[in-house]
Design a protein around this motif. Structure first.
Motif, PDB file in Angstrom:
ATOM      1  N   VAL A 222     -11.309  36.355  50.064  1.00 52.64           N
ATOM      2  CA  VAL A 222     -10.177  35.604  49.535  1.00 52.64           C
ATOM      3  C   VAL A 222     -10.280  35.609  48.013  1.00 52.64           C
ATOM      4  O   VAL A 222     -11.324  35.260  47.455  1.00 52.64           O
TER       5      VAL A 222
ATOM      6  N   PRO B  35     -13.172  28.096  57.547  1.00 49.00           N
ATOM      7  CA  PRO B  35     -13.080  28.349  56.105  1.00 49.00           C
ATOM      8  C   PRO B  35     -13.811  27.287  55.305  1.00 49.00           C
ATOM      9  O   PRO B  35     -13.862  26.118  55.690  1.00 49.00           O
TER      10      PRO B  35
ATOM     11  N   THR C 101      -8.493  28.396  50.773  1.00 50.19           N
ATOM     12  CA  THR C 101      -8.343  29.058  52.080  1.00 50.19           C
ATOM     13  C   THR C 101      -7.742  28.089  53.086  1.00 50.19           C
ATOM     14  O   THR C 101      -6.901  28.482  53.904  1.00 50.19           O
TER      15      THR C 101
ATOM     16  N   SER D 196     -18.610  30.393  50.023  1.00 49.89           N
ATOM     17  CA  SER D 196     -17.410  30.026  49.276  1.00 49.89           C
ATOM     18  C   SER D 196     -17.810  29.442  47.934  1.00 49.89           C
ATOM     19  O   SER D 196     -18.851  28.799  47.805  1.00 49.89           O
TER      20      SER D 196
END
Length: 335
Positions: free
Chosen positions: A230, A249, A254, A321
């Motif tokens: 992403v 996620p 996201t 992330s």
């Protein structure tokens, strides 16, 4: 650190454009990897750097107007240090791209078959007859009806779905090992879109090629990608397998992308839930996390980290992330 596969590795990629208003940081320190036979889905809003990244891999940025730095290793060769002549030899043969707008990407003055055959002639020295036979074979391979007749047709005589199939035929005529598909199903109806995606998957199984699928549509990603990255404001903000990113996620951006998608189980009269705000200007990125001005959860992070310190992806090869929220808080928010 990122995975170091034997085929494609991108490290610390930067792409900048000089404008009258300043320097546009279109890609800002991007790193990712991809193995043969795998599909990487790159997703994000318009302006996130997806297409600019693909153009950098293809060596298509004009050095008069752009500055590209970092490393792009393809099968042991750094494409960013390759000469223009070497890149010309690699494009179409080793790496190929399926562009978003097939009508503007195909010449209106030449037949579809001659354009497909030209790629083969350029890279293999095939004769005109051999190139024509191969073009017919490729048109049949991508599902164009009556390929022996269609080979002499012009792009405007094809439907949108057929033009996109012709673009795929042109990209695959030399059996490249890496295929970059930049929004290949944009403006196609859902039936044709499904056919195009099925075609790409079938051809990948047949040739063992690696595919980079660039899209803003998470439905496409769910259908074809093995791994997902992403992007936001020129940076990777989440990376993992398809199941990890779509089912669990870890980044609020996201979450927002997934929440903005309509679902069959959703009440058709219920409003969509778009990500609030607009993407930042790439001329003047906000300090800290570039998403923090749009994030609903920045206040759940102590000492204003989100607005002062740029988060990076965790230096491991699994799901990660670029977010300061603790896992406990993420679990609470996601329920």
């Amino acid at each position: 650190m990122i995975p170091d596969p034997s085929f494609l590795t991108v490290r610390d990629l930067y792409v900048q454009f000089k404008t009258e208003d300043g320097v546009v940081k279109a890609v800002d320190g991007l790193s990712f990897g991809l193995d043969r036979g795998r599909t990487l889905g790159i997703v994000g809003e318009s302006g996130s750097g997806k297409s600019v990244t693909s153009m950098a891999v293809m060596g298509l940025h004009d050095p008069r107007y752009s500055e590209v730095s970092g490393e792009v290793w393809l099968d042991g060769e750094n494409l960013l240090t390759a000469t223009p002549r070497r890149m010309e030899a690699l494009r179409g043969r080793k790496v190929a791209m399926i562009f978003q707008d097939s009508l503007s990407s195909l010449s209106p003055f030449h037949t579809v078959g001659s354009q497909i055959g030209e790629v083969l002639t350029k890279h293999t020295g095939a004769s005109r007859r051999e190139a024509r036979e191969r073009a017919i074979e490729m048109l049949a391979r991508v599902g164009i009806p009556q390929p022996k007749l269609r080979v002499d047709a012009y792009p405007h005589e094809f439907s949108g779905g057929m033009r996109q199939r012709a673009m795929i035929a042109m990209a695959l005529v030399c059996d490249p090992e890496l295929v970059i598909a930049d929004e290949p199903t944009t403006a196609l109806d859902v039936t044709v879109q499904a056919q195009i995606l099925d075609l790409l998957k079938a051809l990948q199984e047949e040739t063992g090629s690696a595919i980079i699928m660039i899209t803003h549509d998470l439905g496409v990603i769910a259908d074809v990608a093995d791994e997902v990255m992403v992007m936001y404001a020129g940076r990777a903000i989440e990376r993992g397998t398809r199941r990890e990113v779509l089912k669990a996620p870890g980044h609020p951006y996201t979450w927002g992308l997934l929440a903005s998608m309509p679902h069959l189980a959703t009440d058709p009269d219920s409003p969509l839930r778009p990500v609030r705000g607009t993407p930042p200007s790439l001329l003047t990125l906000p300090s800290g996390c570039p998403f923090h001005p749009r994030c609903d959860y920045a206040d759940r992070v102590p000492v204003d980290l989100c607005s002062t310190e740029r988060p990076d992806l965790h230096p491991r090869t699994g799901h990660s992330s670029a977010c300061y929220l603790s896992q406990t808080v993420k679990d609470q928010i996601r329920g």
